[in-house]
Design a protein around this motif. Structure first.
Motif, mmCIF file in Angstrom:
data_model
loop_
_atom_site.group_PDB
_atom_site.id
_atom_site.type_symbol
_atom_site.label_atom_id
_atom_site.label_comp_id
_atom_site.label_asym_id
_atom_site.label_seq_id
_atom_site.Cartn_x
_atom_site.Cartn_y
_atom_site.Cartn_z
ATOM 1 N N GLU A 78 -61.807 -13.259 -36.396
ATOM 2 C CA GLU A 78 -60.431 -12.898 -36.043
ATOM 3 C C GLU A 78 -60.464 -11.639 -35.193
ATOM 4 O O GLU A 78 -61.212 -10.706 -35.484
ATOM 5 C CB GLU A 78 -59.622 -12.656 -37.311
ATOM 6 N N ALA A 79 -59.662 -11.612 -34.157
ATOM 7 C CA ALA A 79 -59.585 -10.439 -33.294
ATOM 8 C C ALA A 79 -58.812 -9.321 -33.990
ATOM 9 O O ALA A 79 -57.858 -9.588 -34.715
ATOM 10 C CB ALA A 79 -58.899 -10.804 -31.977
ATOM 11 N N ASP A 80 -59.248 -8.082 -33.739
ATOM 12 C CA ASP A 80 -58.484 -6.948 -34.266
ATOM 13 C C ASP A 80 -57.264 -6.726 -33.382
ATOM 14 O O ASP A 80 -57.112 -7.357 -32.331
ATOM 15 C CB ASP A 80 -59.351 -5.692 -34.356
ATOM 16 N N SER A 81 -56.382 -5.834 -33.791
ATOM 17 C CA SER A 81 -55.115 -5.653 -33.081
ATOM 18 C C SER A 81 -55.317 -5.167 -31.649
ATOM 19 O O SER A 81 -54.566 -5.556 -30.747
ATOM 20 C CB SER A 81 -54.198 -4.712 -33.851
ATOM 21 N N ALA A 82 -56.328 -4.338 -31.408
ATOM 22 C CA ALA A 82 -56.573 -3.841 -30.053
ATOM 23 C C ALA A 82 -57.002 -4.977 -29.128
ATOM 24 O O ALA A 82 -56.516 -5.084 -27.992
ATOM 25 C CB ALA A 82 -57.636 -2.749 -30.075
ATOM 26 N N LEU A 83 -57.890 -5.848 -29.598
ATOM 27 C CA LEU A 83 -58.329 -6.971 -28.778
ATOM 28 C C LEU A 83 -57.192 -7.963 -28.563
ATOM 29 O O LEU A 83 -57.038 -8.511 -27.469
ATOM 30 C CB LEU A 83 -59.544 -7.666 -29.405
ATOM 31 N N LEU A 84 -56.378 -8.187 -29.581
ATOM 32 C CA LEU A 84 -55.216 -9.075 -29.415
ATOM 33 C C LEU A 84 -54.266 -8.528 -28.345
ATOM 34 O O LEU A 84 -53.764 -9.279 -27.509
ATOM 35 C CB LEU A 84 -54.476 -9.249 -30.740
ATOM 36 N N ALA A 85 -54.049 -7.213 -28.351
ATOM 37 C CA ALA A 85 -53.182 -6.600 -27.346
ATOM 38 C C ALA A 85 -53.807 -6.737 -25.958
ATOM 39 O O ALA A 85 -53.118 -7.077 -24.987
ATOM 40 C CB ALA A 85 -52.946 -5.127 -27.687
ATOM 41 N N TYR A 86 -55.100 -6.496 -25.852
ATOM 42 C CA TYR A 86 -55.812 -6.617 -24.577
ATOM 43 C C TYR A 86 -55.721 -8.050 -24.044
ATOM 44 O O TYR A 86 -55.421 -8.264 -22.865
ATOM 45 C CB TYR A 86 -57.262 -6.193 -24.774
ATOM 46 N N LEU A 87 -55.932 -9.029 -24.896
ATOM 47 C CA LEU A 87 -55.846 -10.433 -24.478
ATOM 48 C C LEU A 87 -54.435 -10.802 -24.039
ATOM 49 O O LEU A 87 -54.252 -11.577 -23.101
ATOM 50 C CB LEU A 87 -56.315 -11.349 -25.608
ATOM 51 N N THR A 88 -53.445 -10.237 -24.702
ATOM 52 C CA THR A 88 -52.050 -10.487 -24.312
ATOM 53 C C THR A 88 -51.788 -9.945 -22.907
ATOM 54 O O THR A 88 -51.165 -10.619 -22.079
ATOM 55 C CB THR A 88 -51.083 -9.848 -25.324
ATOM 56 N N VAL A 89 -52.293 -8.749 -22.627
ATOM 57 C CA VAL A 89 -52.118 -8.169 -21.297
ATOM 58 C C VAL A 89 -52.866 -9.008 -20.261
ATOM 59 O O VAL A 89 -52.337 -9.284 -19.179
ATOM 60 C CB VAL A 89 -52.590 -6.695 -21.263
ATOM 61 N N ILE A 90 -54.077 -9.434 -20.574
ATOM 62 C CA ILE A 90 -54.842 -10.288 -19.657
ATOM 63 C C ILE A 90 -54.067 -11.566 -19.371
ATOM 64 O O ILE A 90 -53.962 -11.991 -18.216
ATOM 65 C CB ILE A 90 -56.235 -10.628 -20.243
ATOM 66 N N GLU A 91 -53.513 -12.165 -20.395
ATOM 67 C CA GLU A 91 -52.797 -13.430 -20.223
ATOM 68 C C GLU A 91 -51.542 -13.242 -19.366
ATOM 69 O O GLU A 91 -51.215 -14.076 -18.540
ATOM 70 C CB GLU A 91 -52.436 -14.008 -21.593
ATOM 71 N N ARG A 92 -50.868 -12.127 -19.523
ATOM 72 C CA ARG A 92 -49.607 -11.893 -18.810
ATOM 73 C C ARG A 92 -49.792 -11.336 -17.407
ATOM 74 O O ARG A 92 -48.999 -11.626 -16.513
ATOM 75 C CB ARG A 92 -48.711 -10.963 -19.621
ATOM 76 N N ASP A 93 -50.811 -10.486 -17.221
ATOM 77 C CA ASP A 93 -51.008 -9.879 -15.904
ATOM 78 C C ASP A 93 -52.494 -9.635 -15.643
ATOM 79 O O ASP A 93 -52.961 -8.495 -15.632
ATOM 80 C CB ASP A 93 -50.213 -8.569 -15.804
#
Length: 116
Positions: free
Chosen positions: A91-106
Motif C-alpha cells: 500500500e502506498a503511503d500518503s505522500a506517494l498517493l499525493a504524488y501519484l495524484t499530481v502525476i495523474e492530474r498534471d
C-alpha cells in the motif's frame, strides 16, 4: 464453477433480480451475507488500502501511456515498488498517493519540476 474475465474498465452489472434483492436488504443483512460467503469474504482495511493504491497507480500510469519501467524512471519511483503497488502487494503511503495524484492530474508539471 462459471469462469469469466473481468473488464478493468467496466464493473460487472447486476441483473434486475439481483438489484431488486439487494435493494430490499438492509446494510446489516448485506454485511452478514458477505461474511457467510466463505469464498468471497469482505476485504480487510489493509486489503482495501492495497486495492485503492493499486487503482491509483494504474490510473496514473495508464493516463501517462508509459510502461512501468518508463513511468518509474520518468517520475523517479523505484520500479520494484511501482510493480508491487500495481499488483496490490503493498500500500502506498500518503505522500506517494499525493504524488501519484499530481502525476495523474498534471504530468507535465511534474516533469518540469523534476527538470525533464
Amino acid at each position: 464453477m462459471a469462469r469469466f474475465s473481468l473488464d478493468p474498465d467496466g464493473a460487472p452489472q447486476l441483473s434486475p433480480a439481483e438489484r431488486q434483492r439487494l435493494e430490499h436488504m438492509t446494510d446489516a443483512e448485506i454485511t452478514a451475507a458477505a461474511h457467510d460467503d466463505a469464498e468471497n469474504q469482505p476485504l480487510t482495511q489493509d486489503e482495501l488500502g492495497k486495492v485503492r493504491s493499486a487503482r491509483l497507480v494504474r490510473l496514473a500510469r495508464r493516463h501517462s501511456g508509459l510502461s512501468q519501467a518508463a513511468f518509474a524512471k520518468t517520475y523517479r519511483i523505484n520500479v520494484a515498488r511501482l510493480r508491487d503497488l500495481e499488483q496490490g502487494r503493498t500500500e502506498a503511503d500518503s505522500a506517494l498517493l499525493a504524488y501519484l495524484t499530481v502525476i495523474e492530474r498534471d504530468p507535465d508539471a511534474v516533469r518540469r519540476a523534476l527538470g525533464e
